[in-house]
Design a protein around this motif. Structure first.
Motif, short mmCIF file in Angstrom:
data_model
loop_
_atom_site.label_atom_id
_atom_site.label_comp_id
_atom_site.label_asym_id
_atom_site.label_seq_id
_atom_site.Cartn_x
_atom_site.Cartn_y
_atom_site.Cartn_z
N SER A 133 -2.34 4.66 -7.60
CA SER A 133 -3.20 4.44 -9.01
C SER A 133 -3.68 3.30 -9.51
N ALA A 134 -4.76 2.96 -9.99
CA ALA A 134 -5.11 1.35 -10.27
C ALA A 134 -3.91 0.78 -11.11
N SER A 135 -3.83 1.41 -12.44
CA SER A 135 -2.70 0.80 -13.15
C SER A 135 -1.44 0.76 -12.49
N GLY A 136 -1.19 1.62 -11.78
CA GLY A 136 -0.05 1.84 -11.09
C GLY A 136 0.45 0.44 -10.13
N LYS A 137 -0.65 0.19 -9.34
CA LYS A 137 -0.74 -0.95 -8.45
C LYS A 137 -0.35 -2.24 -9.28
N ALA A 138 -1.18 -2.09 -10.29
CA ALA A 138 -1.28 -3.44 -11.18
C ALA A 138 0.34 -3.36 -11.82
N LEU A 139 1.07 -2.07 -12.19
CA LEU A 139 2.55 -2.20 -12.65
C LEU A 139 3.41 -2.83 -11.21
N LEU A 140 3.00 -2.30 -10.19
CA LEU A 140 3.86 -2.57 -8.97
C LEU A 140 3.69 -4.37 -8.93
N SER A 178 -2.34 -9.61 -8.10
CA SER A 178 -1.85 -10.75 -8.98
C SER A 178 -2.96 -11.68 -8.89
N LEU A 179 -3.75 -12.08 -8.01
CA LEU A 179 -4.75 -13.15 -8.10
C LEU A 179 -5.77 -12.74 -9.00
N ASP A 180 -6.41 -11.52 -8.85
CA ASP A 180 -7.61 -11.06 -9.68
C ASP A 180 -7.10 -10.63 -11.10
N GLY A 181 -5.89 -9.99 -11.25
CA GLY A 181 -5.36 -9.76 -12.55
C GLY A 181 -5.64 -8.42 -12.80
N TYR A 182 -6.33 -7.72 -11.81
CA TYR A 182 -6.51 -6.03 -12.10
C TYR A 182 -6.51 -5.47 -10.55
N ALA A 183 -6.25 -4.17 -10.39
CA ALA A 183 -6.24 -3.53 -9.30
C ALA A 183 -7.34 -2.55 -9.20
#
Length: 252
Positions: A133-140, A178-183
């Motif tokens: 998941s996009a938000s899931g990867k951001a949370l990871l 982490s670098l981009d701020g979004y997944a």
């Protein structure tokens, strides 16, 4: 008592497998089709389930389950997120998700729906593993090193040819997040569903628990849109975090 047990099993099956038909529920639970049909109709009468006309009358849950299960803090976050979510929706006309990390899964807890005739079917209550998941990867990516190690050591499952399951590849992907701020999710859970997501930091020094995402049919999400949608998400994230009483990073 057995009637009640079967009704709960049927309700759970629909929540997990939705949208789903009577025959599939009966087969999954090894129950008579006629009994399943009666129970589904009763659950519909009580407001727990409904038939989705956009998917040929297949059964889906209503928001009543989510409302019952998510009182308190989640309701407050939903209120804070409403205006930024609407701002994001106006600029994309795609499904906008507020998500919550629950264990090793991410769950859609609120959404605004695209007006496109072709759009993602992802009702409130949809649950999927964090790494697809996009938000899931951001949370990871926002997890503690210990929490991330534990997740990756559990051998995450693959769902499509695009799923990242090898530890080295996932770590590299999360470093990019982490670098981009979004997944970005490129059809990693279901090939026809892609998206972009961010993690929301709402509780001071705690790990992020909520996420925000744009969910898009894969054929409509192009590489040249990723940076634009990412910037929009980062602005919406900023608006939500600043709406907290003391802003992100506040103690308490």
């Amino acid at each position: 008592m057995q009637v009640l047990k079967n009704a709960l099993r049927i309700l759970q099956c629909v929540v997990i497998s939705q949208p789903v038909g009577v025959s599939d529920v009966a087969r999954k639970l090894d129950l008579p089709k006629s009994s399943v049909q009666r129970t589904l109709t009763s659950l519909e009468d009580e407001g727990w389930l409904t038939r989705d006309t956009a998917h040929g009358g297949l059964w889906v849950q209503t928001s009543r389950i989510w409302v019952l299960a998510h009182q308190g803090k989640e309701i407050g976050v939903r209120s804070l997120a409403q205006e930024p979510m609407h701002w994001l929706w106006e600029r994309t006309n795609e499904n906008i998700h507020l998500t919550q990390m629950q264990g090793d899964d991410v769950v859609v807890v609120d959404k605004l729906e695209s007006t496109h005739s072709v759009r993602v079917f992802d009702p409130i209550g949809t649950r999927l593993p964090l790494h697809v998941s996009a938000s899931g990867k951001a949370l990871l990516a926002a997890r503690s090193p210990e929490g991330l190690d534990a997740y990756l050591q559990a051998s995450p499952a693959g769902f499509t040819a695009e799923s990242l399951t090898e530890e080295r590849a996932l770590r590299a992907e999360l470093q990019r997040v982490s670098l981009d701020g979004y997944a970005v999710n490129r059809g990693e859970w279901r090939s026809e569903i892609s998206g972009i997501g961010v993690a929301l930091r709402l509780d001071g020094d705690r790990e992020a628990e909520f996420g925000l995402a744009i969910s898009v049919p894969s054929h409509r999400l192009h590489e040249d849109q990723l940076a634009e949608y990412g910037e929009l998400l980062l602005e919406a994230k900023h608006r939500i975090e600043q709406a907290m009483p003391l802003g992100p990073g506040a103690a308490g």
